[in-house]
Design a protein around this motif. Structure first.
Motif, short mmCIF file in Angstrom:
data_model
loop_
_atom_site.label_atom_id
_atom_site.label_comp_id
_atom_site.label_asym_id
_atom_site.label_seq_id
_atom_site.Cartn_x
_atom_site.Cartn_y
_atom_site.Cartn_z
N SER A 11 -1.84 12.46 5.04
CA SER A 11 -2.68 12.88 3.91
C SER A 11 -3.42 11.72 3.28
O SER A 11 -4.55 11.86 2.82
CB SER A 11 -1.81 13.56 2.85
N SER A 12 -2.78 10.57 3.24
CA SER A 12 -3.37 9.37 2.64
C SER A 12 -2.81 8.18 3.40
O SER A 12 -1.62 8.14 3.72
CB SER A 12 -3.00 9.29 1.17
N TRP A 13 -3.66 7.19 3.68
CA TRP A 13 -3.19 6.05 4.46
C TRP A 13 -3.70 4.75 3.86
O TRP A 13 -4.89 4.62 3.60
CB TRP A 13 -3.61 6.16 5.92
N ASN A 14 -2.81 3.80 3.66
CA ASN A 14 -3.15 2.44 3.27
C ASN A 14 -3.87 2.37 1.91
O ASN A 14 -4.78 1.59 1.72
CB ASN A 14 -3.98 1.78 4.36
N ARG A 15 -3.46 3.21 1.00
CA ARG A 15 -4.09 3.24 -0.32
C ARG A 15 -3.54 2.10 -1.19
O ARG A 15 -2.34 1.97 -1.35
CB ARG A 15 -3.81 4.58 -0.99
N GLY A 16 -4.43 1.32 -1.73
CA GLY A 16 -4.05 0.19 -2.57
C GLY A 16 -4.06 0.58 -4.05
O GLY A 16 -4.37 1.70 -4.41
N PHE A 17 -3.77 -0.38 -4.89
CA PHE A 17 -3.70 -0.15 -6.33
C PHE A 17 -4.79 -0.88 -7.09
O PHE A 17 -4.66 -1.19 -8.24
CB PHE A 17 -2.33 -0.59 -6.87
N GLU A 18 -5.89 -1.18 -6.42
CA GLU A 18 -6.96 -1.96 -7.05
C GLU A 18 -7.86 -1.06 -7.85
O GLU A 18 -8.11 0.05 -7.63
CB GLU A 18 -7.77 -2.70 -6.00
N SER A 38 0.83 -1.20 0.00
CA SER A 38 0.00 0.00 0.00
C SER A 38 0.87 1.26 0.00
O SER A 38 2.07 1.20 0.23
CB SER A 38 -0.92 0.01 1.23
N VAL A 39 0.24 2.38 -0.28
CA VAL A 39 0.93 3.67 -0.31
C VAL A 39 0.27 4.58 0.71
O VAL A 39 -0.95 4.68 0.78
CB VAL A 39 0.85 4.32 -1.71
N SER A 40 1.10 5.22 1.51
CA SER A 40 0.63 6.19 2.49
C SER A 40 1.45 7.46 2.32
O SER A 40 2.62 7.40 1.95
CB SER A 40 0.78 5.65 3.91
#
Length: 55
Positions: free
Chosen positions: A48-55, A34-36
């Protein structure tokens, strides 16, 4: 800057970034790959952003 590390370390880093104790990282779920994003809002440290996936 980009950081790649074990989820436990990144959760502690994020907790400390926003002023929580290191144990506050246990409140932050973090998935694999994930991207945070941690940043600033005015002079306040924020997530600003937490635990963003690529789905």
């Amino acid at each position: 800057m980009a950081l790649f590390a074990h989820a436990h370390i990144l959760r502690i880093l994020a907790a400390r970034w926003v002023g929580l104790a290191a144990t506050g990282g246990s409140l932050l779920a973090l998935g694999t790959g994930s991207v945070s994003v941690m940043g600033w809002e005015r002079e306040t440290r924020v997530i600003s952003s937490w635990n963003r996936g690529f789905e």
